[in-house]
Design an enzyme around this catalytic site. Structure first.
Site, mmCIF file in Angstrom:
data_model
loop_
_atom_site.group_PDB
_atom_site.id
_atom_site.type_symbol
_atom_site.label_atom_id
_atom_site.label_comp_id
_atom_site.label_asym_id
_atom_site.label_seq_id
_atom_site.Cartn_x
_atom_site.Cartn_y
_atom_site.Cartn_z
ATOM 1 C CE LYS A 196 -45.135 -8.120 -3.096
ATOM 2 N NZ LYS A 196 -46.151 -7.287 -2.422
ATOM 3 C CB SER A 234 -18.908 -47.482 33.562
ATOM 4 O OG SER A 234 -19.491 -46.958 32.389
ATOM 5 N N GLY A 258 -24.140 -47.079 30.163
ATOM 6 C CA GLY A 258 -25.570 -47.361 30.085
ATOM 7 C C GLY A 258 -25.818 -48.815 30.418
ATOM 8 N N PRO A 316 -43.650 -12.507 -1.610
ATOM 9 C CG PRO A 316 -44.221 -14.174 -0.109
ATOM 10 C CD PRO A 316 -43.292 -13.863 -1.224
ATOM 11 N N GLY A 317 -45.480 -9.905 0.037
ATOM 12 C CA GLY A 317 -45.257 -8.719 0.841
ATOM 13 C C GLY A 317 -45.799 -8.834 2.248
ATOM 14 C CG ASP A 323 -53.176 -5.782 -0.532
ATOM 15 O OD1 ASP A 323 -53.176 -6.765 -1.302
ATOM 16 O OD2 ASP A 323 -53.897 -5.695 0.469
#
Lengths: 307, 614
Positions: free
Chosen positions: B35, B528, B456, B107-108, B32
């Protein structure tokens, strides 16, 4: 129309604004190519996405190592499709097209009088696009051996989509990132976009989402014509006055795109017209009727996936 | 600023095709503080708006019974109009007699700091806007601090809404004094302080009758006095490698090292050294599409070159020129960073650090101090970095990368941190705490060997992943050997008792370790099932990467690519792992991959990253 671009053999030493734009776009295209295995580039046949296609050939040294995707509304101006198929053959492009078969078969279109313009864009472009990208709907791929479009066997969804969006086109596009994520529902959350700085982009994404990549974001309409002129990029003849004092400034579907009064016969004359002439302060998409129906912007369409 | 007559005229008609210079600028400041109004005014007063745009917005305001504001020109999106705040760094263009400006409205609102950073990082110059009535607020300071960190050197401060403080000179002077002191402390030296009014246009493009006491330049004059950031062509050559292309279509046999030159200049015939590998070769050609032979490539150019020798080069390495200052190669870094992520930046968690084109796993080792950017208060011994904090930290990388220090070469000192798919922080490297290893390894020297042990259930995807990793490693020039369970059993028939399996795995582990010893990367893919077998393999090897391909039993059985599960269920096979023989999952695998949610590409990428060759 002749499609062979003349090679530009000039020395070309000084780095000017077009070189800077070109380098940034090439850098982004290379990041996209590395970051996304399922990568495609949207090609609308218009001047912007054709410049984008040219930049891809720059980035990858004459090759275009990903498919081009065209959404065919069946209402495109016929010259556009002829030009597309010519370039596909001449440059050896991997082209895929998709369309909304159901809507076309059921005649749920604006030209058929069934729906308004914005709904028609939603059906023939946005819906066709999202379903073509996701692989939900059939896609047709150009077979260079048979010179025919054939039903594509791959239904893999695209996870990276390169598009020729420019920030100066209209309000919502000025909010875009170079790499802009879309949710699983294909939505664009304008308010919560990822940060983007120092040439680092969003190339990591959650399953189900995809990223749109915008290498032309910093280009203006004038830059596009300057570059077409410099590089001698072949463009559709519809952009130039063919003798009746009118030409198209922006290309879309025939029923919703109108030519403008302009005597420009080539890119150089268009550049003069944009810099100083009557077009300097007239919106580029002023010949596109759907914009006006969407409350003066493309916001509603774009949030849902329109380019 | 010398011009005493700042009268503004619309851009002159240009009939020539002279290129128009462009400059990216950012407008930052607290929410606000006006800008968007300033930007709207700049667009309107320089004649840069499309015809009918103001009328269109005025009409819209009349329809919605709101007073017209210049800010609406910019806030083009509907929801922004209803919320009254700028969400993103919108890009708009305006033209002065000097050049075209790409203006980024940052943006502020604190919520949108990431958007402010996104905008500001692209800018070559900045306006910092302060509301004369409200004075210096939290984000006035935070944005000022970030400007310094982002590397923006050309800054002007606009004290806005002077009309609301009766154009009082002493209000302006007091704010100037306070803010100049703050900016000096963070290393920002503004070119000017200007009293303006966005609503009325005072001192934006022309002088102000309302403030005769101000005799300095207008905002636009200050902008026109800035110069675009020159490409760093005189610095040491740096090109982070984006990719190595070999497109074979049409008989193209070029192998092109592609990237964007961040600094310096490269010429054909130069010797380039790739860091951190230390490999070197001579530049044979600089390549370009539809151009004649190129002799050099300079800072800012996206380019590519071929080499005399086919050395192994990959994305993430940095090309430097022999004879120039080399980049550092390091794994422990002293950095300053800002954090944007919703979740705090914490120790003990893996993040991805991206610097140039390198991407490595990084951890927060320690927080030296956190600086509250709004008042510059320093907190030491804070354990983490919270959202919107600015901090000095020590980072530890899993594998070394090439980089420069911010005071030497800023562009190759900048990095971002990725947390869970999102860029969550950014920073600059201030120091290197270890020089990882001398980046001088000669070309052709053997790679360090390694054993990647994939374990696995049957059908979990081990072999598929191993195949892909092998392909990817070979493409990068590594020596690779695949040891695959099924293939090995064909050569060395073995039973399936616990003893048989253990013995088989021991033999394979020994073979793998010998290959590793000779610099080969071994991809060992075996069910394994027993921890003891795998522990034995680990004990023999120097660099053991245990990969648990943890696809669950139901999924393996559903896929049943070899039909073994069906046979085991029918009782044709006994002692089948997962059904009637146990699988002992790893307790501390280096990597765990569940193929239900991970593609082969992604699995390979993770393994390559773990090997430090991604």
């Amino acid at each position: 129309m002749t499609l062979t671009a003349r090679a530009v053999a000039t020395g070309h030493v000084a780095t000017d604004h077009l070189d800077q734009l070109e380098s940034r776009s090439v850098h982004i295209l290379r990041e996209a190519y590395h970051g996304f295995k399922q990568l495609g580039m949207l090609w609308s046949i218009g001047k912007d996405s054709t410049v984008l296609l040219w930049l891809a050939r720059k980035a990858f040294y004459g090759h275009v190592p990903f498919p081009l995707i065209h959404i065919d509304t069946s209402y495109k101006i016929p010259e556009m499709i002829r030009y597309r198929d010519c370039l596909v053959e001449e440059w050896g492009l991997n082209l895929i097209y998709g369309e909304n078969r159901d809507a076309l078969a059921a005649r749920r279109t604006f030209p058929d009088g069934a729906v308004d313009r914005v709904t028609c864009c939603g059906l023939l472009k946005t819906e066709a696009l999202t379903n073509t990208l996701s692989g939900e709907w059939p896609r047709w791929r150009f077979n260079h051996a048979s010179k025919q479009y054939e039903l594509d066997s791959s239904r893999e969804p695209f996870t990276g989509i390169i598009a020729g969006v420019r920030a100066d086109e209209e309000g919502s596009r000025s909010k875009e990132r170079y790499f802009s994520p879309r949710s699983a529902a294909n939505l664009w959350d304008v308010g919560d976009q990822p940060p983007e700085f120092w040439n680092q982009y969003k190339t990591e994404f959650a399953p189900g989402t995809h990223v749109r990549i915008h290498p032309l974001l910093d280009w203006t309409e004038l830059n596009i014509w300057e570059y077409i002129e410099r590089e001698k990029i072949p463009t559709v003849a519809l952009y130039y006055d063919q003798g009746d004092g009118s030409r198209y400034r922006s290309l879309g579907c025939a029923p919703c795109t109108n030519p403008i009064r302009s005597p420009s016969r080539n890119p150089a004359e268009i550049m003069v017209e944009l810099r100083s002439g009557r077009l300097r302060n007239v919106a580029e998409r002023s010949g596109r009727a759907q914009d006006k129906e969407d409350g003066g912007g493309l916001e509603t369409l774009r949030r849902e996936g329109y380019m | 600023m010398t011009s005493a007559a700042p009268a503004f005229a619309p851009a002159p008609v240009q009939d020539d095709v002279r290129p128009i210079e462009r400059m990216n600028i950012v407008v930052a400041g607290h929410v606000d503080h006006g800008k968007s109004t300033i930007i709207g005014r700049l667009l309107a007063d320089t004649g840069s708006l499309p015809e009918g745009k103001i009328e269109q917005i005025r009409e819209l305001c009349a329809r919605t019974a709101r007073p017209f504001e210049y800010a609406f020109l910019l806030d083009a999106l509907k929801d922004e109009r209803s919320q009254g705040i700028t969400i993103d760094s919108a890009r708009v263009f305006f033209t002065s007699p000097r050049r075209t400006y790409v203006i980024i409205d940052a943006p502020g609102h604190i919520e949108f700091l990431k958007n402010m950073v996104s905008g500001a990082a692209r800018a070559e110059a900045a306006f910092l806007v302060i509301d004369a009535r409200e004075g210096i607020r939290e984000n006035s300071r935070r944005h000022g601090y970030l400007m310094g960190m982002l590397g923006i050197r050309q800054v002007a401060v606009l004290i806005n809404k002077m009309d609301l403080v009766d154009h009082e000179e002493r209000v302006f002077e007091a704010l100037l004094e306070e803010y100049a002191e703050f900016l000096a402390a963070v290393g920002v030296a503004p070119a000017a302080f200007i009293p303006v009014s966005g609503a009325h246009g005072d001192n934006l493009v022309g002088p102000s009758d309302a403030m005769p006491w101000y005799t300095g330049p207008s905002a636009l004059e200050v902008l026109d006095g800035f110069s675009p950031a020159p490409p760093a062509t005189a610095s040491a050559f740096r090109m982070p490698v984006q990719d190595v292309y070999k497109f074979t279509a049409g008989g193209d046999d070029r192998r092109i090292v592609a990237g964007t030159v961040e600094s310096g200049t490269l010429r054909v015939g130069d010797t380039v050294v790739f860091h951190p590998s230390g490999k070197r070769s001579r530049v044979r050609s600089i390549e370009a599409f539809n151009r004649g032979p190129q002799h050099s490539a300079r800072a800012g150019q996206a380019t590519g070159f071929t080499l005399d020798e086919q050395i192994y080069v990959a994305r993430g390495q940095v090309a430097a020129r022999e004879g120039e200052t080399a980049p550092h190669a390091a794994t422990r870094l002293s950095v300053s960073l800002f954090w944007l992520g919703r979740a705090a930046f914490v120790p003990g968690r893996d993040y991805a650090l991206k610097l140039g084109t390198a991407r490595v796993t990084a951890r927060l080792e320690s927080v030296e101090r956190v600086i509250d950017a709004s008042d510059l208060r320093i907190t030491e011994h804070k354990p983490q970095v919270d959202r919107h904090d600015v901090a000095d930290c020590v980072l530890r990388l899993r594998t070394p990368i090439a980089l420069d220090l911010v005071d030497d070469l800023a562009t190759t000192s900048r990095f971002v941190l990725v947390d869970d798919y999102e860029i969550s922080g950014g920073g600059i490297v201030r120091g290197v705490l270890d020089e990882a290893f001398a980046a001088g390894r000669a070309a052709g020297e053997a790679d360090d060997g390694a054993v990647v042990w994939l374990t696995g259930l049957s059908g979990s995807g081990k072999s598929t992943i191993a195949d892909r990793v092998a392909t990817d490693l070979r493409a990068r020039g590594h020596r690779v050997e695949l040891l695959d369970g099924d293939a090995m059993r064909e050569v060395f028939p073995t039973g399936f008792t616990r003893e048989d399996r253990h013995e088989h795995n021991r033999r394979m582990a020994f073979l793998a370790s010998r290959l590793e010893h000779h610099g080969v990367i071994v991809l060992a893919s075996f069910v394994s099932p027993y921890r003891a077998s795998r522990a034995f393999a680990r004990s023999l090897t120097r660099r053991f990467i245990e990969v648990h391909v943890a696809t669950p039993l139901e999924e393996c059985e559903r896929r049943d690519v070899k039909g073994l599960y069906a046979r085991a269920r029918r009782g044709e096979i006994t002692g089948f792992t997962g059904l009637d023989d146990p699988y002992e999952p790893p307790e501390a695998a280096e990597l765990t991959i569940d193929t239900r949610g991970t593609s082969v590409d992604e699995a390979s990428r993770r393994i390559l990253e773990r090997l430090g060759v991604a």
